[in-house]
Motif scaffolding. Structure first.
Motif, PDB file in Angstrom:
ATOM      1  N   ASN A   1       0.845  -1.180   0.000  1.00  0.00           N
ATOM      2  CA  ASN A   1       0.000   0.000   0.000  1.00  0.00           C
ATOM      3  C   ASN A   1       0.884   1.236   0.000  1.00  0.00           C
ATOM      4  OD1 ASN A   1      -1.651   2.191   0.848  1.00  0.00           O
ATOM      5  ND2 ASN A   1      -3.061   0.774   1.837  1.00  0.00           N
ATOM      6  N   VAL A   2       0.705   2.111  -0.972  1.00  0.00           N
ATOM      7  CA  VAL A   2       1.529   3.308  -1.087  1.00  0.00           C
ATOM      8  C   VAL A   2       1.366   4.205   0.140  1.00  0.00           C
ATOM      9  CG1 VAL A   2      -0.161   4.659  -2.389  1.00  0.00           C
ATOM     10  CG2 VAL A   2       2.271   5.148  -2.658  1.00  0.00           C
ATOM     11  N   HIS A   3       0.186   4.235   0.714  1.00  0.00           N
ATOM     12  CA  HIS A   3      -0.059   5.083   1.884  1.00  0.00           C
ATOM     13  C   HIS A   3       0.664   4.560   3.117  1.00  0.00           C
ATOM     14  CE1 HIS A   3      -3.050   7.066  -0.534  1.00  0.00           C
ATOM     15  NE2 HIS A   3      -3.714   5.932  -0.694  1.00  0.00           N
ATOM     16  N   LEU A   4       0.746   3.253   3.233  1.00  0.00           N
ATOM     17  CA  LEU A   4       1.371   2.622   4.390  1.00  0.00           C
ATOM     18  C   LEU A   4       2.889   2.531   4.243  1.00  0.00           C
ATOM     19  CD1 LEU A   4       0.607   1.245   7.059  1.00  0.00           C
ATOM     20  CD2 LEU A   4       0.510  -0.901   5.813  1.00  0.00           C
ATOM     21  N   MET A   5       3.349   2.191   3.048  1.00  0.00           N
ATOM     22  CA  MET A   5       4.775   1.951   2.812  1.00  0.00           C
ATOM     23  C   MET A   5       5.543   3.201   2.428  1.00  0.00           C
ATOM     24  SD  MET A   5       4.824  -1.173   3.417  1.00  0.00           S
ATOM     25  CE  MET A   5       4.043  -2.742   3.293  1.00  0.00           C
ATOM     26  N   GLY A   6       4.867   4.199   1.917  1.00  0.00           N
ATOM     27  CA  GLY A   6       5.530   5.425   1.497  1.00  0.00           C
ATOM     28  C   GLY A   6       5.823   5.420  -0.003  1.00  0.00           C
ATOM     29  N   TRP A   7       5.974   6.615  -0.543  1.00  0.00           N
ATOM     30  CA  TRP A   7       6.170   6.790  -1.978  1.00  0.00           C
ATOM     31  C   TRP A   7       7.469   6.180  -2.477  1.00  0.00           C
ATOM     32  CZ3 TRP A   7       2.840   8.501  -5.554  1.00  0.00           C
ATOM     33  CH2 TRP A   7       1.679   9.110  -5.088  1.00  0.00           C
ATOM     34  N   GLN A   8       8.544   6.408  -1.769  1.00  0.00           N
ATOM     35  CA  GLN A   8       9.846   5.921  -2.234  1.00  0.00           C
ATOM     36  C   GLN A   8       9.869   4.396  -2.272  1.00  0.00           C
ATOM     37  OE1 GLN A   8      13.147   7.181   0.160  1.00  0.00           O
ATOM     38  NE2 GLN A   8      14.638   6.609  -1.382  1.00  0.00           N
ATOM     39  N   TRP A   9       9.449   3.755  -1.200  1.00  0.00           N
ATOM     40  CA  TRP A   9       9.419   2.296  -1.143  1.00  0.00           C
ATOM     41  C   TRP A   9       8.526   1.752  -2.251  1.00  0.00           C
ATOM     42  CZ3 TRP A   9       5.960  -1.595  -0.965  1.00  0.00           C
ATOM     43  CH2 TRP A   9       6.424  -2.852  -0.559  1.00  0.00           C
ATOM     44  N   PHE A  10       7.314   2.313  -2.367  1.00  0.00           N
ATOM     45  CA  PHE A  10       6.351   1.831  -3.346  1.00  0.00           C
ATOM     46  C   PHE A  10       6.863   2.022  -4.772  1.00  0.00           C
ATOM     47  CE2 PHE A  10       2.608   2.237  -6.060  1.00  0.00           C
ATOM     48  CZ  PHE A  10       1.951   1.062  -5.745  1.00  0.00           C
ATOM     49  N   SER A  11       7.494   3.137  -5.047  1.00  0.00           N
ATOM     50  CA  SER A  11       8.021   3.408  -6.390  1.00  0.00           C
ATOM     51  C   SER A  11       9.079   2.397  -6.792  1.00  0.00           C
ATOM     52  CB  SER A  11       8.614   4.815  -6.466  1.00  0.00           C
ATOM     53  OG  SER A  11       7.643   5.774  -6.194  1.00  0.00           O
ATOM     54  N   VAL A  12       9.990   2.101  -5.877  1.00  0.00           N
ATOM     55  CA  VAL A  12      11.045   1.121  -6.179  1.00  0.00           C
ATOM     56  C   VAL A  12      10.435  -0.260  -6.376  1.00  0.00           C
ATOM     57  CG1 VAL A  12      13.100  -0.031  -5.258  1.00  0.00           C
ATOM     58  CG2 VAL A  12      12.836   2.445  -5.006  1.00  0.00           C
ATOM     59  N   TYR A  13       9.545  -0.657  -5.488  1.00  0.00           N
ATOM     60  CA  TYR A  13       8.880  -1.967  -5.566  1.00  0.00           C
ATOM     61  C   TYR A  13       8.149  -2.125  -6.895  1.00  0.00           C
ATOM     62  CZ  TYR A  13       5.263  -5.464  -4.484  1.00  0.00           C
ATOM     63  OH  TYR A  13       4.406  -6.536  -4.520  1.00  0.00           O
ATOM     64  N   LEU A  14       7.311  -1.158  -7.215  1.00  0.00           N
ATOM     65  CA  LEU A  14       6.495  -1.230  -8.420  1.00  0.00           C
ATOM     66  C   LEU A  14       7.365  -1.185  -9.676  1.00  0.00           C
ATOM     67  CD1 LEU A  14       3.473  -1.277  -9.252  1.00  0.00           C
ATOM     68  CD2 LEU A  14       3.638   1.194  -9.492  1.00  0.00           C
ATOM     69  N   THR A  15       8.299  -0.267  -9.731  1.00  0.00           N
ATOM     70  CA  THR A  15       9.148  -0.124 -10.912  1.00  0.00           C
ATOM     71  C   THR A  15       9.964  -1.378 -11.168  1.00  0.00           C
ATOM     72  OG1 THR A  15       9.300   2.262 -10.535  1.00  0.00           O
ATOM     73  CG2 THR A  15      10.969   1.276 -11.965  1.00  0.00           C
ATOM     74  N   LEU A  16      10.567  -1.914 -10.138  1.00  0.00           N
ATOM     75  CA  LEU A  16      11.425  -3.087 -10.289  1.00  0.00           C
ATOM     76  C   LEU A  16      10.639  -4.297 -10.796  1.00  0.00           C
ATOM     77  CD1 LEU A  16      14.399  -3.738  -9.812  1.00  0.00           C
ATOM     78  CD2 LEU A  16      13.808  -4.415  -7.498  1.00  0.00           C
ATOM     79  N   LEU A  17       9.525  -4.618 -10.150  1.00  0.00           N
ATOM     80  CA  LEU A  17       8.778  -5.812 -10.532  1.00  0.00           C
ATOM     81  C   LEU A  17       8.062  -5.659 -11.878  1.00  0.00           C
ATOM     82  CD1 LEU A  17       7.470  -7.047  -7.087  1.00  0.00           C
ATOM     83  CD2 LEU A  17       9.123  -8.155  -8.574  1.00  0.00           C
ATOM     84  N   VAL A  18       7.507  -4.503 -12.145  1.00  0.00           N
ATOM     85  CA  VAL A  18       6.841  -4.286 -13.434  1.00  0.00           C
ATOM     86  C   VAL A  18       7.863  -4.328 -14.566  1.00  0.00           C
ATOM     87  CG1 VAL A  18       5.622  -2.557 -14.838  1.00  0.00           C
ATOM     88  CG2 VAL A  18       4.831  -3.072 -12.526  1.00  0.00           C
ATOM     89  N   PHE A  19       9.020  -3.722 -14.365  1.00  0.00           N
ATOM     90  CA  PHE A  19      10.054  -3.721 -15.404  1.00  0.00           C
ATOM     91  C   PHE A  19      10.566  -5.140 -15.680  1.00  0.00           C
ATOM     92  CE2 PHE A  19      14.379  -3.159 -17.030  1.00  0.00           C
ATOM     93  CZ  PHE A  19      14.115  -2.328 -18.118  1.00  0.00           C
ATOM     94  N   ILE A  20      10.778  -5.920 -14.638  1.00  0.00           N
ATOM     95  CA  ILE A  20      11.227  -7.316 -14.827  1.00  0.00           C
ATOM     96  C   ILE A  20      10.163  -8.112 -15.586  1.00  0.00           C
ATOM     97  CG2 ILE A  20      11.681  -9.477 -13.598  1.00  0.00           C
ATOM     98  CD1 ILE A  20      13.109  -7.750 -11.450  1.00  0.00           C
ATOM     99  N   HIS A  21       8.907  -7.962 -15.186  1.00  0.00           N
ATOM    100  CA  HIS A  21       7.814  -8.675 -15.871  1.00  0.00           C
ATOM    101  C   HIS A  21       7.772  -8.302 -17.347  1.00  0.00           C
ATOM    102  CE1 HIS A  21       3.732  -8.884 -17.502  1.00  0.00           C
ATOM    103  NE2 HIS A  21       3.627 -10.004 -16.801  1.00  0.00           N
ATOM    104  N   HIS A  22       7.786  -7.010 -17.628  1.00  0.00           N
ATOM    105  CA  HIS A  22       7.667  -6.554 -19.009  1.00  0.00           C
ATOM    106  C   HIS A  22       8.882  -6.959 -19.848  1.00  0.00           C
ATOM    107  CE1 HIS A  22       4.199  -4.631 -17.527  1.00  0.00           C
ATOM    108  NE2 HIS A  22       4.143  -3.649 -18.400  1.00  0.00           N
ATOM    109  N   THR A  23      10.046  -6.928 -19.255  1.00  0.00           N
ATOM    110  CA  THR A  23      11.250  -7.349 -19.986  1.00  0.00           C
ATOM    111  C   THR A  23      11.131  -8.812 -20.387  1.00  0.00           C
ATOM    112  OG1 THR A  23      12.609  -5.730 -18.816  1.00  0.00           O
ATOM    113  CG2 THR A  23      13.759  -7.569 -19.863  1.00  0.00           C
ATOM    114  N   ALA A  24      10.761  -9.662 -19.446  1.00  0.00           N
ATOM    115  CA  ALA A  24      10.603 -11.091 -19.752  1.00  0.00           C
ATOM    116  C   ALA A  24       9.516 -11.293 -20.805  1.00  0.00           C
ATOM    117  CB  ALA A  24      10.270 -11.867 -18.475  1.00  0.00           C
TER     118      ALA A  24
END
Length: 175
Positions: free
Chosen positions: A107-130
């Motif tokens: 949850n972006v509200h619970l985890m914070g913007w920085q944490w959420f941005s890294v989490y989302l960017t990393l996993l979405v980018f890996i998925h899309h690359t594959a």
């Protein structure tokens, strides 16, 4: 009883994410270069303490559902299972000093913007690359494939961020 309620909630979430993706979001394409893989929200926003076996099964089920609707021969299933496999590793990599509450969802509200941005960017980018590298099957059109990866990652990331901001509750303080 708790496990049954959890399972029912996840089945409803599964159906909602799959239906919204198939019926609405799949028709949105940015310049024939960017696609939104909205269904990833189901996997990315599962509770942090979801057991890995259940996570992999849900990933496969969601990917297979998308493969059935789009006749993609297992591309969505493979990329979704990869995301499900790497999610606990990324969560471990991003573990805050106080750790996680296993019942919390991402949850972006619970985890914070920085944490959420890294989490989302990393996993979405890996998925899309594959997904896009396997879709191409070679490195012949690498420039176009990289364009698809970046445009689709941005599109998917922004769509999932909007979902987080609109539909996930803001919680003040921990109990």
């Amino acid at each position: 009883m708790r496990a049954v309620v959890f399972l029912l909630v996840q089945l409803v979430r599964f159906a909602l994410y799959a239906a919204v993706h198939v019926l609405l979001i799949s028709r949105l394409v940015l310049f024939e270069l960017g696609w939104c893989f909205f269904y990833l929200g189901f996997l990315l926003f599962l509770p942090i303490g979801t057991p890995i076996v259940l996570l992999l099964l849900l990933s496969f089920a969601m990917g297979l559902t998308m493969d059935i609707f789009y006749d993609t021969g297992g591309l969505h299933a493979m990329a979704a299972v990869l995301l499900g496999y790497l999610r606990p590793w990324v969560l471990r990599l991003l573990t805050p000093r106080d750790g996680y509450d296993a019942a919390d969802s991402v949850n972006v509200h619970l985890m914070g913007w920085q944490w959420f941005s890294v989490y989302l960017t990393l996993l979405v980018f890996i998925h899309h690359t594959a997904f896009f590298i396997l879709e191409l099957g070679s490195f012949r059109h690498l420039g176009q494939t990289l364009g698809k990866i970046f445009a689709s990652s941005l599109f998917t990331g922004l769509a999932l961020l909007i979902v987080q901001l609109l539909f996930f509750p803001v919680r003040r303080g921990r109990k």
